[in-house]
Enzyme design. Structure first.
Site, PDB file in Angstrom:
ATOM      1  N   THR A   1       0.817  -1.222   0.000  1.00  0.00           N
ATOM      2  CA  THR A   1       0.000   0.000   0.000  1.00  0.00           C
ATOM      3  C   THR A   1       0.848   1.268   0.000  1.00  0.00           C
ATOM      4  O   THR A   1       1.981   1.260   0.490  1.00  0.00           O
ATOM      5  CB  THR A   1      -0.905  -0.019   1.260  1.00  0.00           C
ATOM      6  OG1 THR A   1      -1.429   1.278   1.477  1.00  0.00           O
ATOM      7  CG2 THR A   1      -0.121  -0.385   2.520  1.00  0.00           C
ATOM      8  N   ASP A   2       0.266   2.343  -0.487  1.00  0.00           N
ATOM      9  CA  ASP A   2       0.953   3.650  -0.448  1.00  0.00           C
ATOM     10  C   ASP A   2       1.144   4.134   0.990  1.00  0.00           C
ATOM     11  O   ASP A   2       1.962   5.023   1.248  1.00  0.00           O
ATOM     12  CB  ASP A   2       0.185   4.704  -1.267  1.00  0.00           C
ATOM     13  CG  ASP A   2      -1.262   4.924  -0.834  1.00  0.00           C
ATOM     14  OD1 ASP A   2      -1.735   4.258   0.112  1.00  0.00           O
ATOM     15  OD2 ASP A   2      -1.929   5.784  -1.455  1.00  0.00           O
TER      16      ASP A   2
ATOM     17  N   TYR B   1      -1.694  -0.494  11.024  1.00  0.00           N
ATOM     18  CA  TYR B   1      -1.903  -1.152   9.720  1.00  0.00           C
ATOM     19  C   TYR B   1      -0.709  -0.922   8.801  1.00  0.00           C
ATOM     20  O   TYR B   1      -0.107  -1.878   8.291  1.00  0.00           O
ATOM     21  CB  TYR B   1      -3.181  -0.630   9.056  1.00  0.00           C
ATOM     22  CG  TYR B   1      -3.266  -0.956   7.572  1.00  0.00           C
ATOM     23  CD1 TYR B   1      -3.401  -2.277   7.143  1.00  0.00           C
ATOM     24  CD2 TYR B   1      -3.187   0.053   6.602  1.00  0.00           C
ATOM     25  CE1 TYR B   1      -3.459  -2.585   5.783  1.00  0.00           C
ATOM     26  CE2 TYR B   1      -3.242  -0.250   5.251  1.00  0.00           C
ATOM     27  CZ  TYR B   1      -3.373  -1.564   4.841  1.00  0.00           C
ATOM     28  OH  TYR B   1      -3.423  -1.865   3.494  1.00  0.00           O
TER      29      TYR B   1
HETATM   30  N1  LIG Z   1      -8.210  -1.589  -0.343  1.00  0.00           N
HETATM   31  C1  LIG Z   1      -7.251  -0.749  -0.694  1.00  0.00           C
HETATM   32  O1  LIG Z   1      -7.521   0.408  -1.011  1.00  0.00           O
HETATM   33  C2  LIG Z   1      -5.812  -1.227  -0.742  1.00  0.00           C
HETATM   34  C3  LIG Z   1      -4.846  -0.373  -1.280  1.00  0.00           C
HETATM   35  C4  LIG Z   1      -3.531  -0.819  -1.373  1.00  0.00           C
HETATM   36  C5  LIG Z   1      -3.197  -2.082  -0.934  1.00  0.00           C
HETATM   37  N2  LIG Z   1      -4.139  -2.886  -0.387  1.00  0.00           N
HETATM   38  C6  LIG Z   1      -3.740  -4.232   0.041  1.00  0.00           C
HETATM   39  O2  LIG Z   1      -4.404  -5.161  -0.808  1.00  0.00           O
HETATM   40  C7  LIG Z   1      -4.706  -6.343  -0.081  1.00  0.00           C
HETATM   41  C8  LIG Z   1      -6.189  -6.657  -0.196  1.00  0.00           C
HETATM   42  O3  LIG Z   1      -6.933  -5.552   0.307  1.00  0.00           O
HETATM   43  P1  LIG Z   1      -8.528  -5.562   0.334  1.00  0.00           P
HETATM   44  O4  LIG Z   1      -8.974  -4.163   0.377  1.00  0.00           O
HETATM   45  O5  LIG Z   1      -9.037  -6.480  -0.711  1.00  0.00           O
HETATM   46  O6  LIG Z   1      -8.782  -6.222   1.766  1.00  0.00           O
HETATM   47  P2  LIG Z   1     -10.094  -6.898   2.349  1.00  0.00           P
HETATM   48  O7  LIG Z   1     -10.062  -6.603   3.803  1.00  0.00           O
HETATM   49  O8  LIG Z   1     -11.289  -6.527   1.554  1.00  0.00           O
HETATM   50  O9  LIG Z   1      -9.862  -8.466   2.110  1.00  0.00           O
HETATM   51  C9  LIG Z   1      -8.874  -9.185   2.788  1.00  0.00           C
HETATM   52  C10 LIG Z   1      -9.119 -10.666   2.543  1.00  0.00           C
HETATM   53  O10 LIG Z   1      -8.068 -11.378   3.240  1.00  0.00           O
HETATM   54  C11 LIG Z   1      -8.652 -12.428   3.979  1.00  0.00           C
HETATM   55  N3  LIG Z   1      -7.801 -12.668   5.164  1.00  0.00           N
HETATM   56  C12 LIG Z   1      -7.620 -11.857   6.236  1.00  0.00           C
HETATM   57  N4  LIG Z   1      -6.788 -12.437   7.117  1.00  0.00           N
HETATM   58  C13 LIG Z   1      -6.425 -13.631   6.581  1.00  0.00           C
HETATM   59  C14 LIG Z   1      -5.584 -14.686   7.008  1.00  0.00           C
HETATM   60  N5  LIG Z   1      -4.949 -14.635   8.191  1.00  0.00           N
HETATM   61  N6  LIG Z   1      -5.417 -15.755   6.198  1.00  0.00           N
HETATM   62  C15 LIG Z   1      -6.075 -15.831   5.005  1.00  0.00           C
HETATM   63  N7  LIG Z   1      -6.902 -14.876   4.563  1.00  0.00           N
HETATM   64  C16 LIG Z   1      -7.070 -13.784   5.333  1.00  0.00           C
HETATM   65  C17 LIG Z   1     -10.038 -11.927   4.373  1.00  0.00           C
HETATM   66  O11 LIG Z   1     -10.915 -13.002   4.686  1.00  0.00           O
HETATM   67  C18 LIG Z   1     -10.445 -11.168   3.108  1.00  0.00           C
HETATM   68  O12 LIG Z   1     -11.081 -12.019   2.185  1.00  0.00           O
HETATM   69  C19 LIG Z   1      -4.209  -6.108   1.341  1.00  0.00           C
HETATM   70  O13 LIG Z   1      -2.937  -6.695   1.456  1.00  0.00           O
HETATM   71  C20 LIG Z   1      -4.125  -4.599   1.453  1.00  0.00           C
HETATM   72  O14 LIG Z   1      -3.132  -4.223   2.381  1.00  0.00           O
HETATM   73  C21 LIG Z   1      -5.455  -2.497  -0.277  1.00  0.00           C
END
Ligand SMILES: NC(=O)c1ccc[n+]([C@@H]2O[C@H](COP(=O)([O-])OP(=O)(O)OC[C@H]3O[C@@H](n4cnc5c(N)ncnc54)[C@H](O)[C@@H]3O)[C@@H](O)[C@H]2O)c1
Length: 342
Positions: free
Chosen positions: A134-135, A162
């Site tokens: 993430t940023d 986070y």
């Molecule tokens: N949403 C954003 O804007 C954003 C931006 C940049 C990076 N990210 C990164 O992208 C990734 C996905 O983000 P998202 O928004 O889809 O998140 P989200 O919270 O919507 O989904 C996370 C998923 O991971 C699963 N999960 C959580 N803990 C787990 C574990 N211990 N073992 C297996 N599965 C597990 C959850 O059940 C869920 O399905 C993350 O790594 C996040 O840091 C998100």
């Protein structure tokens, strides 16, 4: 190709899997997800009869279970999305963030390393682990005075539990590359928006509150700037990086659309006024008012970063990625999706 995705039941994971199933006929997906509160069960149901998708309900920090998944499915590549992802929750309870984002990434790295080491030469050479970050690892760009979009390789300065857990995970991934030669690639994306986001993040929270006639809580003055990326553009970038990104490198993913939170909330209210006028709140004399009348400023989040911005020129120049969604159209479609999927 067998692609193992962790966290594939979440917001970005579901968009990515949908993108791959629709565009890559030869790819089979193993979706390793613990199914926390953030997993989208309705979307998983839609996939029940998809022969190219298999769900493994496994926690990435459970080493024996993860080893069994690798032994059973023998993946060719891994995309690591699984994480606890909500900043406010990380402030209230950081332990789950350390457990999944740090310990879970460590367990995944060790499982992948042992699996990768015993692969036959050709498969070993083609293997890679793509870690999604993430940023937010770069912290508050306003601290530098005049914020400039960050390029890959800039110093980390995470502010929240986070972002600190994500920064730590990035360092582990890079250390496994340097120390053990594990073929990894990383990406850092800005704020994603689009359908199926769990209603605790800014855009779906505002839409759901507004539709129930509840207050729209905006942290502080709402002048924090975020960089917005449609989740389908992110999915397309993830596929390009997974396929063609250079090992050991990171790629920034951003469409360059930066906006103050308060401006975003006002834009959402204007869209709701237009697309769902019948739900507008009633003002004095029972006359309908704009949804914007529900906006309330609340005390700011502790440690709240004021400015995020990524420079995605590496991704655009080297992998020919271009965002396909304009923010205006993407946001309109997102509001329509939430109206159709209450
Ligand atoms: N949403 C954003 O804007 C954003 C931006 C940049 C990076 N990210 C990164 O992208 C990734 C996905 O983000 P998202 O928004 O889809 O998140 P989200 O919270 O919507 O989904 C996370 C998923 O991971 C699963 N999960 C959580 N803990 C787990 C574990 N211990 N073992 C297996 N599965 C597990 C959850 O059940 C869920 O399905 C993350 O790594 C996040 O840091 C998100």
């Amino acid at each position: 190709m067998k692609l193992l995705v962790t966290g594939g039941a979440g917001f970005i994971g579901s968009a990515f899997i949908q993108y791959v199933l629709q565009t890559q006929a030869q790819v089979h997906i193993v979706n390793v997800d613990k199914l926390t509160y953030a997993a989208n069960h309705a979307w998983l149901c839609e996939l029940e009869h998809e022969p190219r998708h298999q769900l493994e309900r496994v926690d990435v920090s459970d080493a024996p279970a993860l080893e069994r998944v690798f032994a059973r499915h023998q993946p060719d590549v891994v995309l690591h999305l699984a994480a606890e992802s909500h900043v406010d929750r990380s402030i209230e309870g950081p332990a789950a963030f350390v457990q999944t984002n740090l310990v879970g990434t460590h367990v995944l790295l060790e499982t992948v390393r042992h699996y990768w080491m015993q692969l036959p030469l050709a498969r070993k050479a083609a293997f890679r682990l793509h870690h999604v970050s993430t940023d937010e690892v770069y912290g508050d760009l306003m601290d530098a005075g005049t914020p400039e979009p960050v390029r890959e390789g800039a110093a980390y300065a995470p502010s929240s539990p986070y972002s600190a857990s994500k920064a730590g995970a990035d360092h582990l991934v890079l250390a496994w590359h340097r120390t053990y030669g594990l073929p990894v690639v990383l990406s850092h994306a800005c704020n994603n928006y689009g359908p199926r986001q769990y209603p605790e993040k800014l855009i779906p929270v505002m839409i759901q509150q507004a539709l129930q006639g509840l207050k729209l809580p905006v942290y502080g003055a709402g002048t924090q700037v975020r960089d917005w990326l449609h989740v389908d553009d992110h999915a397309c970038a993830l596929w390009a990086i997974l396929q063609r990104g250079q090992i050991g490198r990171s790629y920034h993913v951003s469409a360059g659309h930066r906006l103050e939170n308060i401006a975003l909330v006002r834009q959402l209210c204007a869209l709701l006024d237009e697309l769902h006028p019948q739900g507008r709140p009633l003002g004095l004399g029972g006359r309908p008012e704009s949804y914007a009348s529900l906006i309330r400023h609340t005390p700011d989040r502790p440690g709240h970063d004021r400015y995020y911005a990524l420079d995605a020129s590496r991704l655009m120049a080297e992998l020919a990625w271009v965002a396909q969604h304009s923010f205006e159209q993407g946001l309109r479609d997102t509001v329509k999706w939430y109206l159709a999927n209450p």
